[in-house]
Design a protein around this motif. Structure first.
Motif, short mmCIF file in Angstrom:
data_model
loop_
_atom_site.label_atom_id
_atom_site.label_comp_id
_atom_site.label_asym_id
_atom_site.label_seq_id
_atom_site.Cartn_x
_atom_site.Cartn_y
_atom_site.Cartn_z
N ALA A 114 5.07 -22.56 8.30
CA ALA A 114 5.23 -22.03 7.05
C ALA A 114 6.19 -23.04 6.30
N ASP A 115 5.78 -23.81 5.71
CA ASP A 115 6.72 -24.87 5.08
C ASP A 115 6.46 -25.04 3.62
N SER A 116 6.93 -25.99 2.80
CA SER A 116 6.79 -26.13 1.27
C SER A 116 5.10 -26.34 0.91
N ARG A 117 4.35 -26.56 1.74
CA ARG A 117 2.91 -26.34 1.31
C ARG A 117 2.60 -24.81 0.95
N PHE A 118 3.46 -23.82 1.52
CA PHE A 118 3.13 -22.63 1.20
C PHE A 118 4.19 -21.91 0.04
N TRP A 119 5.37 -22.41 0.04
CA TRP A 119 6.42 -21.87 -0.75
C TRP A 119 7.13 -22.77 -1.76
N GLY A 120 6.76 -23.93 -1.46
CA GLY A 120 7.12 -24.88 -2.65
C GLY A 120 8.60 -25.77 -2.34
N PHE A 121 9.49 -26.17 -3.42
CA PHE A 121 10.52 -26.97 -3.42
C PHE A 121 11.46 -26.17 -2.47
N VAL A 122 12.49 -27.27 -2.01
CA VAL A 122 13.93 -26.80 -1.41
C VAL A 122 14.67 -27.25 -2.55
N PRO A 123 15.49 -26.49 -3.03
CA PRO A 123 16.75 -26.95 -3.93
C PRO A 123 17.83 -27.62 -3.32
N GLU A 124 18.58 -28.57 -3.65
CA GLU A 124 19.54 -28.99 -3.02
C GLU A 124 20.74 -28.12 -2.68
N ASP A 125 20.78 -27.11 -3.27
CA ASP A 125 21.83 -26.03 -3.12
C ASP A 125 21.58 -25.22 -1.94
N HIS A 126 20.43 -25.36 -1.30
CA HIS A 126 19.90 -24.68 -0.13
C HIS A 126 20.09 -25.29 1.09
N VAL A 127 20.35 -26.65 1.03
CA VAL A 127 20.68 -27.53 2.17
C VAL A 127 22.05 -27.09 2.78
N VAL A 128 21.74 -27.12 4.24
CA VAL A 128 23.13 -26.61 5.13
C VAL A 128 23.40 -28.00 5.84
N GLY A 129 22.58 -28.57 6.47
CA GLY A 129 23.06 -29.83 6.99
C GLY A 129 21.98 -30.39 7.93
N LYS A 130 22.07 -31.54 8.61
CA LYS A 130 21.38 -32.35 9.32
C LYS A 130 21.29 -32.25 10.65
N ALA A 131 20.32 -31.81 11.23
CA ALA A 131 19.99 -31.82 12.68
C ALA A 131 20.33 -33.06 13.46
N SER A 132 21.45 -33.09 14.43
CA SER A 132 21.93 -34.52 14.80
C SER A 132 21.54 -34.50 16.47
N PHE A 133 21.65 -33.77 17.24
CA PHE A 133 21.44 -33.76 18.63
C PHE A 133 21.29 -32.51 19.27
N ILE A 134 20.27 -32.63 20.22
CA ILE A 134 20.12 -31.36 21.19
C ILE A 134 21.38 -31.24 22.45
N TRP A 135 22.01 -30.22 22.31
CA TRP A 135 22.92 -30.23 23.38
C TRP A 135 22.88 -29.14 24.26
N LEU A 136 21.57 -28.54 24.10
CA LEU A 136 21.14 -27.50 25.33
C LEU A 136 19.62 -27.09 25.08
N SER A 137 18.71 -27.15 26.15
CA SER A 137 17.62 -26.49 25.86
C SER A 137 17.15 -25.80 27.20
N LEU A 138 16.51 -24.82 26.67
CA LEU A 138 16.30 -23.56 27.46
C LEU A 138 14.83 -23.14 27.47
N ASP A 139 14.04 -23.18 28.42
CA ASP A 139 12.48 -22.71 28.46
C ASP A 139 12.41 -21.10 28.58
N ARG A 140 12.09 -20.46 27.64
CA ARG A 140 12.14 -19.17 27.75
C ARG A 140 10.99 -18.62 28.75
N ASN A 141 10.09 -19.50 29.23
CA ASN A 141 8.87 -18.93 30.06
C ASN A 141 9.26 -19.20 31.56
N LYS A 142 10.57 -19.53 31.85
CA LYS A 142 11.03 -20.02 33.25
C LYS A 142 12.51 -19.10 33.65
N SER A 143 12.93 -19.11 34.77
CA SER A 143 13.99 -18.32 35.12
C SER A 143 15.19 -19.51 35.51
#
Length: 465
Positions: A421-450
């Motif tokens: 669900a992205d801009s194709r469905f709800w349109g433009f993102v204004p600059e005042d809505h921008v939070v930040g840039k995703a830089s790197f992954i520091w942890l990754s957990l698979d929800r289907n495993k223990s």
């Protein structure tokens, strides 16, 4: 060495250094002159010591007399200090974000924990500074109690950052259509529900029934849900999607390596092949809340599709095994995409062309292009817009045939193109809505495993591309 130590122990030197640091950070960088009121506090802390003399020395006396009081005081002091420091870091430098859905697969997976840099584009001062710390919009252990107060409302103001958004950056932003929320069903879009009700019951009756069945609330920009997508369109671009491929100003854009699409196969793919080729099943949630697979529908990247085709070719030539024959599902008929207007017969795979507004740019307004920019003019930039019976456009009561944009806007899309669900469905993102840039992954957990098998070691501390 002793002279250097004595120099820095001087109260006037300490006051000067603290004041310079405070002015540079809280006054110059934020551009908020109200923070100058903090200078008298710093002066008293280092020089006059009036607060300590008349108030705080009583606390020091109690600490000397009672070990219990001292222990409690030290704990409270440590908690308050940690809360303030963590809040400042969260506000000005970075925040953590966890991937909740599959809209960015295979670039980002459910369970990836991200470091989101706020200094990349410049931290934004909060619209609602009075809020409970470390929570977003709802109090802990509650689904309805809001965690902020709107007694103080600050206008949009972004501090100086390291740069600006570039094409194909992975960006975290506040959900533009999250300004209005159904409190009892926050997982769905209010505007989608409203359109469904209006199609079923009529324009006015549909709105009335929705208001009767749900509690409808509004949220300021900084308290809307956080979304993460890839920025594929910048201010001033003309974007078009042709058979799932993106064109900017008529130029075909480079392909994102990990993007994926929905394919239908002639026969089911084995679980072994799914895992080996990194292919995901298309799933849905049944009436009992259980996740189920849709037969013969799969999400796969170009690389996965190429390897599957190779195996499929081998099966055809050898005469052994079932033919898979995977075919991409490309929409060909108009669907319910932005701006949800009958004059724009687009769908998620064949879309546009659409021009992305740029700050300071002026466009000619007509009743035909108004659906594209109406929400910007009314909601994001706060104007009163009306269209008279004879088709004349009025902004703030004044007839006009043009509009000049006050902010930059962006076009965001998920890498899982047929499940986003992205801009194709709800349109433009204004600059005042921008939070930040995703830089790197520091942890990754698979929800289907223990644990510890759920830790995706290969993804930890990898850069987001």
């Amino acid at each position: 060495m002793n002279k250097i130590k004595a120099f820095f122990r001087n109260k006037w030197v300490g006051f000067t250094l603290a004041s310079i640091l405070y002015l540079l950070w809280f006054v110059v960088w934020t551009g908020n002159l109200w923070f100058l009121l903090g200078l008298p506090i710093i002066f008293d802390l280092y020089i006059s010591r009036l607060f300590y003399r008349y108030v705080w020395h009583h606390n020091a006396e109690l600490c000397r007399k009672s070990k219990t009081y001292k222990a409690v005081y030290e704990w409270v002091n440590a908690i308050i200090f940690a809360t303030i420091v963590a809040s400042l870091v969260h506000l000005f430098f970075f925040q953590m974000y966890v991937i909740p859905s599959s809209s960015m697969e295979n670039s980002l997976l459910i369970g990836d924990y991200l470091y989101v840099s706020k200094v990349a584009y410049g931290p934004q001062m909060p619209n609602t500074p009075v809020a409970f710390p470390f929570v977003h919009h709802t109090m802990p252990f509650s689904k309805t109690k809001k965690s902020f107060s709107e007694c103080i409302r600050w206008p949009y103001h972004r501090l100086k950052g390291m740069g600006s958004i570039e094409r194909n950056d992975v960006v975290v932003f506040n959900f533009p259509a999250g300004d209005t929320v159904l409190l009892e069903r926050q997982e769905v879009s209010y505007y989608d529900m409203l359109r469904d009700y209006q199609r079923t019951f009529g324009r006015e009756e549909g709105r009335k029934r929705l208001q009767q069945e749900y509690t409808i609330i509004t949220r300021p920009v900084d308290k809307r849900e956080n979304y993460i997508k890839r920025c594929v369109g910048l201010p001033g671009d003309t974007l078009q999607i042709i058979d799932t491929d993106i064109y900017i100003d008529g130029v075909h854009q480079e392909l994102i390596e990990q993007r994926q699409f929905l394919y239908r196969t002639a026969t089911p793919i084995s679980d072994y092949a799914l895992e080996k080729l990194n292919i995901s099943e298309c799933t849905y949630t049944d009436e009992y809340g259980r996740e189920r697979a849709v037969p013969s529908l799969y999400f796969m990247t170009d690389a996965s599709k190429a390897e599957l085709d190779r195996l499929d070719k081998q099966a055809r030539e050898s005469g052994h095994g079932e033919v898979i024959d995977a075919r991409k599902q490309v929409a060909t008929t108009p669907t319910d995409v932005f701006p949800q207007d009958y004059r724009y017969a687009w769908n998620q795979d064949n879309y546009g062309p659409i021009w992305i507004p740029q700050k300071g740019a002026t466009i000619t307004l007509t009743t035909d292009n108004l659906p594209l920019y109406r929400r910007i003019i009314e909601t994001y930039e706060g104007n009163r817009l009306e269209v008279s019976d004879d088709g004349q456009i009025l902004i703030n009561g004044v007839a006009t045939d043009s509009y000049t944009f006050r902010m930059n806007y962006y076009w965001m899309m998920g890498d899982n193109r047929h499940n986003s669900a992205d801009s194709r469905f709800w349109g433009f993102v204004p600059e005042d809505h921008v939070v930040g840039k995703a830089s790197f992954i520091w942890l990754s957990l698979d929800r289907n495993k223990s644990f510890p098998g759920n830790i995706r070691w290969s993804r930890m501390f990898t850069k987001v591309k």
